[in-house]
Scaffold this active site. Structure first.
Site, mmCIF file in Angstrom:
data_model
loop_
_atom_site.group_PDB
_atom_site.id
_atom_site.type_symbol
_atom_site.label_atom_id
_atom_site.label_comp_id
_atom_site.label_asym_id
_atom_site.label_seq_id
_atom_site.Cartn_x
_atom_site.Cartn_y
_atom_site.Cartn_z
ATOM 1 C CE LYS A 1 18.871 -4.165 -6.364
ATOM 2 N NZ LYS A 1 19.197 -5.549 -6.616
ATOM 3 C CB SER B 1 21.760 -8.675 -6.260
ATOM 4 O OG SER B 1 22.589 -8.498 -7.447
ATOM 5 C CB SER C 1 22.955 -5.296 -7.767
ATOM 6 O OG SER C 1 21.797 -5.873 -7.840
#
Lengths: 489, 95
Positions: free
Chosen positions: A80, A179, A155
């Protein structure tokens, strides 16, 4: 794709360690898969082909010299874009970090790379990890591989989508209010949010410092356990990281679910769970029962306040953490203003997207003179009550089970105009962050063709119980083997 | 519950060093008002004798030993406007 894409981390490692295939072949197969699928998926903000191949070749040379294969030898991972890799851009999904290249690498990434993992790319995310759909990325939305008209969750939507579409067997994400787990549920993969303090946050861009935690995605509990074992442990560079009570996540897997007591907070599930999602959840709990677990009722009376508590605490912390983006030390600076205050204000207005600004405003409000006691302080007190609820529940059970989300993946654009509706998506995931607990989401079937997630929460530092129960569940069910329509394998 | 107005948003935006556009000001005022109205349920929770929980973990302190930090030139590499080994900013005093 030479049969390599679609294999799990453990299988790939075994083949690389046995010199059956080279690390370079594994990397190349996954990079080819990314090239083929990425135009329809948009999971990555950067694909690191040259770096990945170079590192894979270096690993192959070391193995060729007889070096022992490390635990993730040649395993491709997606990271990420909230975690730093020295010298490569970190965007955090934001325009304000334009041009920023961090001078250091996140400990979580460094540990997996030291174990032989090959980073294939940086994945898309909601800006500063604020969002539940990846639509708040300043660059592009990511698609759900099960239905490209739907969101992958957020997210960490890019990481979850990449693992689901078989572009990497493992990925790293961060979880402040769900997330990791929510996108894992939406994309039909496994996601682990470790206990607060379990994994170093050095090199993780901060959002809510009392909530943030780094964790792995994989398609099997076994693969997630393998990554977790490498990620766990104190780091002198992060004062909040600790060595938890000894626990070897890997060794837990074979022990089955017998003698585990699993608590179901029926009262909390009564309202607002979509019918098919609830049905899949009930089936999953029944499967755990068949695997030997005892199912008990638990009461968590303050969880109805978790979302409100979370959005006051998390935004307050975000407003403080994001004060650092001021156009002075790194990232973007607005051109034009000749005085400092206007430079700050313009830089931040141009650099941040609407959701980030909304949260900064809400958090600053909750901390501001006259409102601090009524909002921030009160939220911290309710937070204490939520943790007390869990302390009491864990006297009667070893893990609490809930659906990961109230419903499966929603359509792109469906919730963007109503932030409150988006926040309510997080009802089942925020409690673990508020209480600092470890939590696992794993695929437990489908609702109208879309994956549903089962969430398990345990006592602090008891990831072992989660992985045991998760592995026992996956040993009896095949939901994790289903492949999405958009898939490289 | 206090109603969130455009003036509230302006005040908070100043505190947060955010120059908002006119559209953002009215949108945020409406949305924050909605969010706070919904969060109002917290006001009814009995929190008497409850100690606030700031973080779920305690962390661990390390020995205070000497170690090298980030060299100045590396830190300045990322700055939008470095000058003479420093971060340059618009004039603050006088001018």
């Amino acid at each position: 794709m030479s049969g390599l894409v679609g294999l799990g981390a453990q299988a790939l490692r075994q083949r690389v360690a046995g010199r059956d295939v080279s690390s370079e072949e594994v990397a190349r197969a996954h990079l080819d898969a990314i090239e083929a699928v990425e135009p329809s998926l948009d999971a990555f903000l950067a694909v690191l082909a040259d770096r990945a191949l170079e590192r894979a070749r270096a690993l192959d040379r070391r193995l060729g010299k007889g070096e022992k294969a490390p635990p993730l030898a040649g395993v491709p991972i997606a990271v990420k874009d909230v975690l730093h890799i020295e010298g490569l851009p970190t965007t955090c999904g934001s325009r304000i970090l334009e041009g920023y290249r961090p001078p250091f690498t996140a400990t979580a990434v460094a540990r997996l790379e030291a174990a032989g993992a090959i980073v294939v790319g940086k994945t898309n995310m909601d800006e500063f990890a604020m969002g539940s759909s990846t639509e708040n990325s300043a660059f592009k939305p990511t698609r759900n591989p099960w239905d490209v008209g739907r969101v992958p969750g957020g997210s960490s939507g890019g990481s979850a989508a990449a693992v689901a579409a078989r572009l990497a067997p493992l990925a790293l994400g961060s979880d402040t209010g769900g997330s990791i787990r929510q996108p894992a549920a939406f994309c039909g993969v496994v996601g682990l949010k470790p206990t607060y303090g379990r994994v170093s946050r050095y090199g993780l861009v901060a959002f809510g410092s009392s909530l943030d935690q780094v964790g792995p995605f994989g398609r099997t509990v076994g693969d997630v356990a393998l990554a977790a074992a490498l990620l766990f442990g104190a780091d002198p560079l992060d004062a909040t990281s600790v060595d938890g009570p000894a626990g070897d996540p890997g060794s837990a897997l074979g022990r089955g679910a017998s003698a585990l007591r699993i608590g179901v907070p029926r009262g909390f599930l009564e309202k607002g769970v979509e019918a098919q999602t609830l049905a899949r959840f009930d089936e999953a709990v029944a499967a755990l029962g068949k695997a030997g677990a005892t199912i008990v009722d638990v009461d968590l009376p303050h969880l109805v306040h978790a979302v409100a508590t979370y959005y006051l605490v998390a935004t307050a912390e975000a407003s403080s953490n994001l004060a650092r983006y001021d156009g002075v030390r790194y990232g973007r600076r607005a051109g034009g203003p000749s005085d400092l205050r206007s430079m700050y204000g313009r830089t931040r207005d141009e650099g941040f997207g609407p959701e980030v600004k909304r949260r900064i405003i809400l958090g600053t409000f909750a901390l501001s003179s006259g409102y601090y006691d009524a909002y921030y302080l009160r939220a911290q007190k309710v937070r204490a009550l939520i943790r007390r609820d869990f302390d009491r529940a864990f006297a009667a059970c070893d893990a609490v089970a809930t659906p990961t989300t109230p419903a499966p993946a929603f359509r792109l654009g469906e919730k963007t105009s109503d932030p409150l509706q988006m926040y309510l998506e997080d009802i089942f995931t925020v409690p673990a962050n508020l209480a600092g607990l470890p939590a696992l989401s794993l695929p437990c079937g489908f609702a109208s063709g879309l994956p549903v997630g089962l969430q398990l929460l345990a006592r602090p530092f008891d990831e072992e119980t989660l992985l045991r129960a998760g592995a026992a569940y996956q040993a009896r069910t095949g939901h994790h083997e289903a492949t999405p329509p958009l898939c490289a394998a | 519950m206090p109603r969130v107005t455009v003036e509230t948003v302006d005040h908070v935006a100043r505190l947060a060093h955010l120059s908002l556009t006119g559209e953002e000001r009215t949108l945020f005022a409406r949305q924050l008002d909605e969010i706070l109205a919904w969060a109002e349920s917290l006001q009814a929770v009995d929190v008497s004798d409850v100690e606030p929980l700031a973080a779920a973990g305690k962390g661990a302190l390390r020995e205070d030993t000497e170690a090298s930090g980030l060299p100045r030139e590396r830190a300045l590499d990322a700055a939008p406007d470095p000058a003479e080994g420093l971060f340059r900013v618009p004039r603050i005093i006088g001018g």
